[in-house]
Design a protein around this motif. Structure first.
Motif, PDB file in Angstrom:
ATOM      1  N   LYS A 126       0.834  -1.202   0.000  1.00  0.00           N
ATOM      2  CA  LYS A 126       0.000   0.000   0.000  1.00  0.00           C
ATOM      3  C   LYS A 126       0.867   1.250   0.000  1.00  0.00           C
ATOM      4  O   LYS A 126       1.939   1.274   0.593  1.00  0.00           O
ATOM      5  N   TYR A 127       0.384   2.243  -0.693  1.00  0.00           N
ATOM      6  CA  TYR A 127       0.978   3.574  -0.736  1.00  0.00           C
ATOM      7  C   TYR A 127       2.328   3.620  -1.444  1.00  0.00           C
ATOM      8  O   TYR A 127       3.131   4.506  -1.183  1.00  0.00           O
ATOM      9  N   ALA A 139      -2.107   1.149  -4.583  1.00  0.00           N
ATOM     10  CA  ALA A 139      -3.083   0.546  -3.673  1.00  0.00           C
ATOM     11  C   ALA A 139      -3.142   1.358  -2.388  1.00  0.00           C
ATOM     12  O   ALA A 139      -2.119   1.815  -1.887  1.00  0.00           O
ATOM     13  N   SER A 140      -4.337   1.507  -1.878  1.00  0.00           N
ATOM     14  CA  SER A 140      -4.578   2.283  -0.661  1.00  0.00           C
ATOM     15  C   SER A 140      -5.536   1.501   0.230  1.00  0.00           C
ATOM     16  O   SER A 140      -6.185   0.558  -0.219  1.00  0.00           O
ATOM     17  N   ASP A 141      -5.643   1.934   1.458  1.00  0.00           N
ATOM     18  CA  ASP A 141      -6.675   1.382   2.328  1.00  0.00           C
ATOM     19  C   ASP A 141      -8.040   1.845   1.815  1.00  0.00           C
ATOM     20  O   ASP A 141      -8.135   2.754   0.983  1.00  0.00           O
TER      21      ASP A 141
END
Length: 167
Positions: A126-127, A139-141
């Motif tokens: 992520k990030y 990709a992120s939360d």
């Protein structure tokens, strides 16, 4: 404010009959019929129809659930996130996780793929922006998680700057 308004002077602005409420009125001005304005027809041109403009962004946004099912606060957050990097949501393609899982190959036709809470086809943490075959993945939360954590918003902002604002 009411002392500045005079019914006769307002006739230039309004075609409807006007009444001032709560004030003494002088003798009504003689009623004038407004002259109807006839719009001139634009000249017909015989140019071929232009094709619809392509979206400004070639961006796919994958959400945990359909956009319509998001809470108002999550829609607002997504609008702010995308607006910060000059992406108009109407020019991006938004799909839900279920639509994405039904056809993950659809990501190939986009230069940028942004995911909120959905695992992407490339191994990415992520990030962090992953560049592969002319595409960029981030990709992120989920939006729900981003709403709750300022630190996650900061990580996302930093990654989005790299993805969308750096040349």
């Amino acid at each position: 404010m009411g002392a500045d308004l005079h019914p006769a002077s307002l006739k230039a602005l309004f075609t409807e009959e006007l009444y001032l409420i709560g004030e003494k009125q002088s003798a009504p001005a003689p009623a004038e019929k407004p002259t109807p304005v006839v719009a001139a027809k634009p000249e017909e041109t015989k140019t071929p129809m232009a094709e619809p403009a392509a979206p400004k962004q070639n961006t796919l946004i994958i959400l945990k659930q359909p956009f319509q099912a998001l809470e108002a606060s999550q829609k607002e957050l997504l609008t702010k996130i995308t607006g910060a990097v000059s992406i108009d949501l109407s020019s991006a393609v938004l799909i839900s996780e279920s639509d994405y899982k039904a056809n993950p190959a659809q990501t190939v036709s986009f230069s940028k793929v942004l995911s909120f809470g959905v695992e992407l086809p490339v191994s990415t943490s992520k990030y962090s922006v992953i560049k592969r075959d002319g595409q960029q993945y981030l990709a992120s939360d989920s939006l729900a998680a981003l709403e709750q954590a300022i630190a996650l918003k900061g990580k996302l902002w930093k990654a989005m700057q790299e993805m969308f604002l750096s040349k």
